[in-house]
Enzyme design. Sequence first.
Site, mmCIF file in Angstrom:
data_model
loop_
_atom_site.group_PDB
_atom_site.id
_atom_site.type_symbol
_atom_site.label_atom_id
_atom_site.label_comp_id
_atom_site.label_asym_id
_atom_site.label_seq_id
_atom_site.Cartn_x
_atom_site.Cartn_y
_atom_site.Cartn_z
ATOM 1 C CB CYS A 212 -3.592 3.401 -1.430
ATOM 2 S SG CYS A 212 -4.940 4.400 -1.016
ATOM 3 C CG ASP B 103 0.648 -2.222 6.276
ATOM 4 O OD1 ASP B 103 -0.313 -2.294 6.888
ATOM 5 O OD2 ASP B 103 0.656 -1.599 5.234
ATOM 6 C CG HIS C 195 -1.930 0.934 1.370
ATOM 7 N ND1 HIS C 195 -1.538 2.355 1.608
ATOM 8 C CD2 HIS C 195 -3.306 0.935 1.208
ATOM 9 C CE1 HIS C 195 -2.771 2.740 1.769
ATOM 10 N NE2 HIS C 195 -3.770 2.150 1.312
ATOM 11 C CE LYS D 42 -7.197 -0.322 6.470
ATOM 12 N NZ LYS D 42 -7.922 0.166 5.408
ATOM 13 C CD GLN E 175 -6.651 -4.452 4.378
ATOM 14 O OE1 GLN E 175 -7.570 -5.210 4.860
ATOM 15 N NE2 GLN E 175 -6.943 -3.250 3.909
HETATM 16 N N1 7TS Z 1 -1.502 -0.895 4.786
HETATM 17 C C1 7TS Z 1 -2.527 -1.585 4.138
HETATM 18 C C2 7TS Z 1 -2.132 -3.118 3.761
HETATM 19 C C3 7TS Z 1 -3.871 -1.061 3.941
HETATM 20 O O1 7TS Z 1 -4.626 -1.880 3.412
HETATM 21 C C4 7TS Z 1 -4.178 0.162 4.403
HETATM 22 C C5 7TS Z 1 -5.467 0.598 4.069
HETATM 23 C C6 7TS Z 1 -3.212 1.085 4.887
HETATM 24 C C7 7TS Z 1 -1.997 0.618 4.969
HETATM 25 C C8 7TS Z 1 -3.429 2.671 5.394
HETATM 26 O O2 7TS Z 1 -4.290 2.528 6.513
HETATM 27 P P1 7TS Z 1 -4.767 3.910 6.906
HETATM 28 O O3 7TS Z 1 -5.922 3.437 8.144
HETATM 29 O O4 7TS Z 1 -3.729 4.501 7.577
HETATM 30 O O5 7TS Z 1 -5.454 4.735 5.987
HETATM 31 N N2 7TS Z 1 -6.257 0.315 2.886
HETATM 32 C C9 7TS Z 1 -7.277 0.617 2.342
HETATM 33 C C10 7TS Z 1 -7.994 -0.094 1.261
HETATM 34 O O6 7TS Z 1 -7.508 -1.223 0.843
HETATM 35 N N3 7TS Z 1 -9.016 0.775 0.757
HETATM 36 O O7 7TS Z 1 -9.035 1.802 1.461
HETATM 37 C C11 7TS Z 1 -8.152 1.812 2.364
#
Ligand code: 7TS
Length: 408
Positions: A362, A198, A121, A224, A201
């Site tokens: 992303c 990371d 990401h 999430k 997910q």
């Molecule tokens: N890393 C992964 C693997 C992610 O899927 C996401 C967000 C992030 C980092 C960033 O997370 P945040 O909470 O700091 O924004 N992924 C997604 C997605 O798949 N669709 O919208 C956000």
Amino acid sequence: MNASELRKLFPILDQEVNGHPLVYLDSAATSQKPIPVLEALKAYYEHDNANVHRGVHTLGSRATDAYEGAREKVAAFLNARYTEEIIFTRGTTTAINLVAASYARSVCREGDEIVLTPIEHHSNLIPWQQAAKATGATLKYIPVQPDGSLLLEDVEATITPNTKMVALTYVSNVMGTVNPVKQIAAIAHKHGAKILVDGAQSTPHMKVDVRDLDCDFYAFSGHKMCAPTGIGCLYGKKELLEKMEPVEFGGEMIDHVDLYESTWKELPWRFEGGTPIIAGAVGLGAAIDFLQEIGLDEIERHEHELAAYAYERLSEIDGLAIYGPSKNRSGLVTFNLGEVHPHDVATVLDSEGVAVRAGHHCCQPLMRWLAVTATARASFYLYNTHEDVDRLAAALVKTKEYFGHGIG
Ligand code: 7TS
């Protein structure tokens, strides 16, 4: 686990969208929130709200207890050795940026390597690009297999004694692959490198044990995993966090302030400048209680089953391409319907009450590697059912009919 019963605890799911009962299949972007989390937030604001770590008054100490209690819950949830290894952040992005801006910039020099994968990401890519630019370190990428998985021999061949940092996702938000991060951590450590995982997910969907993984840093987002937006965590091994400089300065994080020099509080507060995300932490604590009561193993089993069922149902649709592995995938399915733009697919699905995400997720480098500009993605959580998958499949068949020829 009974998903049909559980979904009743999520009031938002009980609505019609465009004349159809809502089927929410975008939990990888953000999850919905159950009543116990909504109630914990309400109770906090109705009874305990105050600023933390300062008031001697009763509400101040209740708020502090609630905030620090949530930290203890996170530490136990991840099986961290020490509570002070948990830093509250705004989410995964902020947590990774903290490590890249503080740890990586202090240890990397010209000639050093930062190892990533091309399926990351943007939040686990750009902070390292910036750290590499600032330090003269080189970025290296572990090659991926056509289904998005990693081979340990490729990991072995990419990480060298010059590698200072390895950063990769536990579960891909596009391919649904689950990376062998424990084995990769062992390879990184053999070469003296540190590893950041990371967990955006993985944390919502499976049991995570940072000591068993032996990762040095682990980042995740509360939103999430049934908690509110705006709260997340960085886990870091104490001996590493202790050596790191803060990147945000101001109130809350200081020990002693003079006109020209200041000193910092001990862990974890030195990394939490300013009034922290108190209610968010309370909500995260309630979300952890909720998930643990159901059982992370049960949630993982349910989602894997749904993903396998979705893979099977969607494979029946001629002209629909599914990305990622056919087996052992986490709870999401990424696809394209012929040449139809995924935004158009998502728009027709929405008109049928089915919410999926479309776009580059992303992950622009990954899209280029897949030779597409974008994809559609259905992602599942504990409240999704087989019926939701059937609704998705039926709506996709309608979408195909709508766009007519050229598919399949
Ligand atoms: N890393 C992964 C693997 C992610 O899927 C996401 C967000 C992030 C980092 C960033 O997370 P945040 O909470 O700091 O924004 N992924 C997604 C997605 O798949 N669709 O919208 C956000």
